[in-house]
Write an enzyme that holds these catalytic residues in place. Structure first.
Site, PDB file in Angstrom:
ATOM      1  N   GLU A 175     -17.493 -21.954  36.034  1.00 36.72           N
ATOM      2  CA  GLU A 175     -18.242 -21.590  37.243  1.00 36.72           C
ATOM      3  C   GLU A 175     -18.018 -20.157  37.700  1.00 36.72           C
ATOM      4  O   GLU A 175     -18.826 -19.605  38.434  1.00 36.72           O
ATOM      5  CB  GLU A 175     -17.887 -22.540  38.397  1.00 36.72           C
ATOM      6  CG  GLU A 175     -16.464 -22.353  38.952  1.00 36.72           C
ATOM      7  CD  GLU A 175     -16.155 -23.261  40.142  1.00 36.72           C
ATOM      8  OE1 GLU A 175     -16.463 -24.466  40.065  1.00 36.72           O
ATOM      9  OE2 GLU A 175     -15.610 -22.756  41.138  1.00 36.72           O
ATOM     10  N   ASP A 188     -19.372 -30.651  41.996  1.00 36.69           N
ATOM     11  CA  ASP A 188     -19.295 -29.527  42.928  1.00 36.69           C
ATOM     12  C   ASP A 188     -18.570 -28.358  42.277  1.00 36.69           C
ATOM     13  O   ASP A 188     -18.547 -27.253  42.822  1.00 36.69           O
ATOM     14  CB  ASP A 188     -18.555 -29.955  44.210  1.00 36.69           C
ATOM     15  CG  ASP A 188     -18.529 -28.835  45.244  1.00 36.69           C
ATOM     16  OD1 ASP A 188     -19.621 -28.321  45.571  1.00 36.69           O
ATOM     17  OD2 ASP A 188     -17.432 -28.450  45.703  1.00 36.69           O
ATOM     18  N   HIS A 219     -19.578 -25.319  44.314  1.00 35.35           N
ATOM     19  CA  HIS A 219     -18.269 -25.252  44.979  1.00 35.35           C
ATOM     20  C   HIS A 219     -18.449 -25.119  46.498  1.00 35.35           C
ATOM     21  O   HIS A 219     -17.955 -24.192  47.126  1.00 35.35           O
ATOM     22  CB  HIS A 219     -17.443 -24.088  44.428  1.00 35.35           C
ATOM     23  CG  HIS A 219     -15.967 -24.377  44.454  1.00 35.35           C
ATOM     24  ND1 HIS A 219     -15.154 -24.180  43.374  1.00 35.35           N
ATOM     25  CD2 HIS A 219     -15.164 -24.868  45.432  1.00 35.35           C
ATOM     26  CE1 HIS A 219     -13.901 -24.520  43.690  1.00 35.35           C
ATOM     27  NE2 HIS A 219     -13.900 -24.945  44.934  1.00 35.35           N
ATOM     28  N   SER A 252     -13.023 -31.394  42.593  1.00 38.72           N
ATOM     29  CA  SER A 252     -11.670 -30.827  42.535  1.00 38.72           C
ATOM     30  C   SER A 252     -11.656 -29.482  41.796  1.00 38.72           C
ATOM     31  O   SER A 252     -11.743 -28.433  42.436  1.00 38.72           O
ATOM     32  CB  SER A 252     -10.727 -31.844  41.906  1.00 38.72           C
ATOM     33  OG  SER A 252      -9.415 -31.488  42.204  1.00 38.72           O
ATOM     34  N   ARG A 253     -11.580 -29.514  40.480  1.00 44.30           N
ATOM     35  CA  ARG A 253     -11.677 -28.277  39.698  1.00 44.30           C
ATOM     36  C   ARG A 253     -12.461 -28.588  38.425  1.00 44.30           C
ATOM     37  O   ARG A 253     -12.262 -29.642  37.801  1.00 44.30           O
ATOM     38  CB  ARG A 253     -10.285 -27.733  39.335  1.00 44.30           C
ATOM     39  CG  ARG A 253      -9.560 -27.042  40.474  1.00 44.30           C
ATOM     40  CD  ARG A 253     -10.227 -25.739  40.907  1.00 44.30           C
ATOM     41  NE  ARG A 253      -9.516 -25.069  41.989  1.00 44.30           N
ATOM     42  CZ  ARG A 253      -9.781 -25.212  43.284  1.00 44.30           C
ATOM     43  NH1 ARG A 253     -10.759 -25.999  43.681  1.00 44.30           N
ATOM     44  NH2 ARG A 253      -9.086 -24.540  44.195  1.00 44.30           N
ATOM     45  N   PRO A 262      -5.017 -31.946  41.228  1.00 42.03           N
ATOM     46  CA  PRO A 262      -5.108 -30.513  40.932  1.00 42.03           C
ATOM     47  C   PRO A 262      -5.354 -30.260  39.449  1.00 42.03           C
ATOM     48  O   PRO A 262      -5.128 -31.151  38.622  1.00 42.03           O
ATOM     49  CB  PRO A 262      -3.732 -29.978  41.347  1.00 42.03           C
ATOM     50  CG  PRO A 262      -2.820 -31.141  41.271  1.00 42.03           C
ATOM     51  CD  PRO A 262      -3.633 -32.371  41.512  1.00 42.03           C
TER      52      PRO A 262
HETATM   53  P1  NAD Z   1      -3.027 -32.665  47.431  1.00 40.08           P
HETATM   54  O1  NAD Z   1      -1.947 -31.815  46.867  1.00 40.08           O
HETATM   55  O2  NAD Z   1      -2.889 -33.183  48.837  1.00 40.08           O
HETATM   56  O3  NAD Z   1      -3.257 -33.934  46.478  1.00 40.08           O
HETATM   57  C1  NAD Z   1      -3.281 -33.848  45.071  1.00 40.08           C
HETATM   58  C2  NAD Z   1      -2.786 -35.179  44.519  1.00 40.08           C
HETATM   59  O4  NAD Z   1      -2.893 -35.112  43.096  1.00 40.08           O
HETATM   60  C3  NAD Z   1      -1.340 -35.486  44.869  1.00 40.08           C
HETATM   61  O5  NAD Z   1      -1.215 -36.799  45.390  1.00 40.08           O
HETATM   62  C4  NAD Z   1      -0.608 -35.348  43.526  1.00 40.08           C
HETATM   63  O6  NAD Z   1       0.500 -36.234  43.402  1.00 40.08           O
HETATM   64  C5  NAD Z   1      -1.720 -35.708  42.563  1.00 40.08           C
HETATM   65  N1  NAD Z   1      -1.464 -35.247  41.210  1.00 40.08           N
HETATM   66  C6  NAD Z   1      -0.760 -34.167  40.785  1.00 40.08           C
HETATM   67  N2  NAD Z   1      -0.748 -34.114  39.437  1.00 40.08           N
HETATM   68  C7  NAD Z   1      -1.451 -35.188  39.002  1.00 40.08           C
HETATM   69  C8  NAD Z   1      -1.764 -35.700  37.725  1.00 40.08           C
HETATM   70  N3  NAD Z   1      -1.339 -35.087  36.611  1.00 40.08           N
HETATM   71  N4  NAD Z   1      -2.508 -36.820  37.650  1.00 40.08           N
HETATM   72  C9  NAD Z   1      -2.926 -37.473  38.783  1.00 40.08           C
HETATM   73  N5  NAD Z   1      -2.633 -37.039  40.031  1.00 40.08           N
HETATM   74  C10 NAD Z   1      -1.910 -35.924  40.126  1.00 40.08           C
HETATM   75  O7  NAD Z   1      -4.356 -31.836  47.261  1.00 40.08           O
HETATM   76  P2  NAD Z   1      -5.723 -32.022  48.058  1.00 40.08           P
HETATM   77  O8  NAD Z   1      -5.703 -31.170  49.280  1.00 40.08           O
HETATM   78  O9  NAD Z   1      -6.032 -33.454  48.171  1.00 40.08           O
HETATM   79  O10 NAD Z   1      -6.751 -31.307  47.032  1.00 40.08           O
HETATM   80  C11 NAD Z   1      -7.065 -31.901  45.788  1.00 40.08           C
HETATM   81  C12 NAD Z   1      -7.816 -30.888  44.943  1.00 40.08           C
HETATM   82  O11 NAD Z   1      -9.086 -30.636  45.546  1.00 40.08           O
HETATM   83  C13 NAD Z   1      -7.152 -29.506  44.888  1.00 40.08           C
HETATM   84  O12 NAD Z   1      -6.264 -29.437  43.813  1.00 40.08           O
HETATM   85  C14 NAD Z   1      -8.304 -28.559  44.690  1.00 40.08           C
HETATM   86  O13 NAD Z   1      -8.425 -28.279  43.309  1.00 40.08           O
HETATM   87  C15 NAD Z   1      -9.528 -29.355  45.130  1.00 40.08           C
HETATM   88  N6  NAD Z   1     -10.270 -28.744  46.251  1.00 40.08           N
HETATM   89  C16 NAD Z   1     -11.596 -28.497  46.078  1.00 40.08           C
HETATM   90  C17 NAD Z   1     -12.339 -27.950  47.124  1.00 40.08           C
HETATM   91  C18 NAD Z   1     -13.827 -27.702  46.990  1.00 40.08           C
HETATM   92  O14 NAD Z   1     -14.408 -26.982  47.819  1.00 40.08           O
HETATM   93  N7  NAD Z   1     -14.497 -28.270  46.021  1.00 40.08           N
HETATM   94  C19 NAD Z   1     -11.703 -27.619  48.326  1.00 40.08           C
HETATM   95  C20 NAD Z   1     -10.334 -27.904  48.458  1.00 40.08           C
HETATM   96  C21 NAD Z   1      -9.611 -28.452  47.411  1.00 40.08           C
END
Ligand code: NAD
Length: 333
Positions: free
Chosen positions: A259, A254, A291, A229-230, A202
């Protein structure tokens, strides 16, 4: 219950309209994003429903509270666009913590394959009956090392896909898990040894610009970076510099730091003022999607179903299973 629905696209309407008028839920769809200029559209509503690029800063939250809005229903997982401390004890927030990790992980893999096998180039060439292969040499994924940062729901699905390609997997997570065939390591080694890097953590104060000048300097020459991710996990200026000096072999983006004013809209007839994005897009080894990783039929249905469940729980004054920042759990903020 009246819900002001911001940043509405056709695919949102298709997913949410089946619920409109049922169980006392009434959606008012607005195409505009939620920000300080548009917050007043929520007047008379009980809740707002928002997406990743709506801006829930302190001023917007103040305005929503003044309008008597009790709930922010995020129809996404991430909540980095919400000022949680401004919301605490004033307005409740729910989200969709998981809808389809497959959608995002598969998009990350699609971008990777497209990039390293030059599919984006070949597609344009053959449309013009240019059947030359010059410049289209790629590389095998088999035997390469992928570094996955964030091994949550999406990161793990991506890891499974990489295993299918016979890749070696290094991982970094703030809270490591035990995953077969995955070696957790520190970021330094991950940067040094990875041929491909994929970001699935995240966006937090800790992870802003995780990929920047210093980390790029540690990376293998020719590394491919994937970010689904972001955007702000990567310092875009440093990324551009890394591409220009050939340390970064390719980037699959993405998401993008800036953005919010661009993605999801059609600027094809306009001058885009973001010079960094414009320059990145001109690079032959950069692929940008706006995205889009979440955008599958399965994900949209799941997002609508969970959001409606969240709204109904609030309407019925039940416990909010997917609450982000509960007054009872201030540590979440
Ligand atoms: P999730 O919460 O299941 O997994 C996130 C992981 O990141 C966890 O294992 C957590 O321990 C780890 N984490 C937290 N802080 C961290 C740090 N400082 N360093 C390293 N790892 C760390 O989330 P997810 O469902 O797997 O989603 C991941 C990300 O994907 C979301 O945060 C969101 O930003 C992004 N996302 C993007 C889209 C898109 O359309 N592009 C869609 C959904 C989610």
């Amino acid at each position: 219950m009246k819900i002001a629905f911001f940043d509405t696209k056709e695919y949102d309407r298709q997913a949410f309209e089946p619920y409109d008028g049922k169980d006392g839920l009434h959606f008012h769809f607005y195409e505009t994003k939620l920000n300080e200029d548009t917050a007043d559209l929520a007047k008379g509503a009980d809740a707002v429903c928002v997406f990743v690029n709506d801006d829930l800063n302190a001023a917007v939250i103040d305005r929503l509270c003044a309008l008597g809005i009790g709930l922010i229903a995020l129809r996404c997982a991430g909540y980095n666009n919400v000022d949680l401390s401004a919301a605490r004890n004033r307005i409740r927030i729910v989200r969709v913590p998981a809808y389809s990790p497959y959608a995002v992980a598969e998009h990350a893999m699609a971008m990777l394959l497209c990039s390293i096998r030059r599919i984006h180039k070949a597609y344009i060439r053959t449309k013009d009956f240019n059947f030359s292969l010059t410049g289209l040499t790629g590389f095998d994924l088999h035997g390469k090392t992928v570094g996955v940062i964030g091994t949550g729901k999406i990161g793990r699905v991506f890891i499974d896909l990489c295993k299918g390609f016979g890749m070696k997997i290094l991982a970094y997570d703030k809270y490591p898990a035990r995953i077969d065939g995955v070696s957790y390591t520190d970021l330094d080694r991950l940067f040094r040894e990875s041929d491909i890097l994929s970001l699935h953590c995240p966006l937090t104060a800790e992870t802003v610009h995780l990929i920047g000048k210093n980390s790029i300097a540690k990376m293998k020459k020719g590394v491919v970076i994937i970010n689904t991710s972001r955007g702000a996990l990567i310092d875009s200026e440093d990324l551009l510099a890394g591409i220009k000096d050939r340390r970064i072999g390719a980037a699959c983006l993405d998401v993008y730091e800036e953005e919010s004013d661009l993605f999801f809209e059609d600027f094809s007839g306009h001058i885009v003022n973001d010079d960094i994005l414009a320059r990145l897009i001109t690079m032959p080894n950069v692929i940008v999607t706006s995205h889009q990783a979440f955008l599958t039929r399965e994900a949209l249905s799941a997002i609508a179903a969970v959001t409606v469940k969240n709204l109904l729980s609030y309407a019925k004054k039940e416990a909010l299973e997917n609450e982000v920042c509960s007054p009872d759990r201030p540590q979440d903020a």
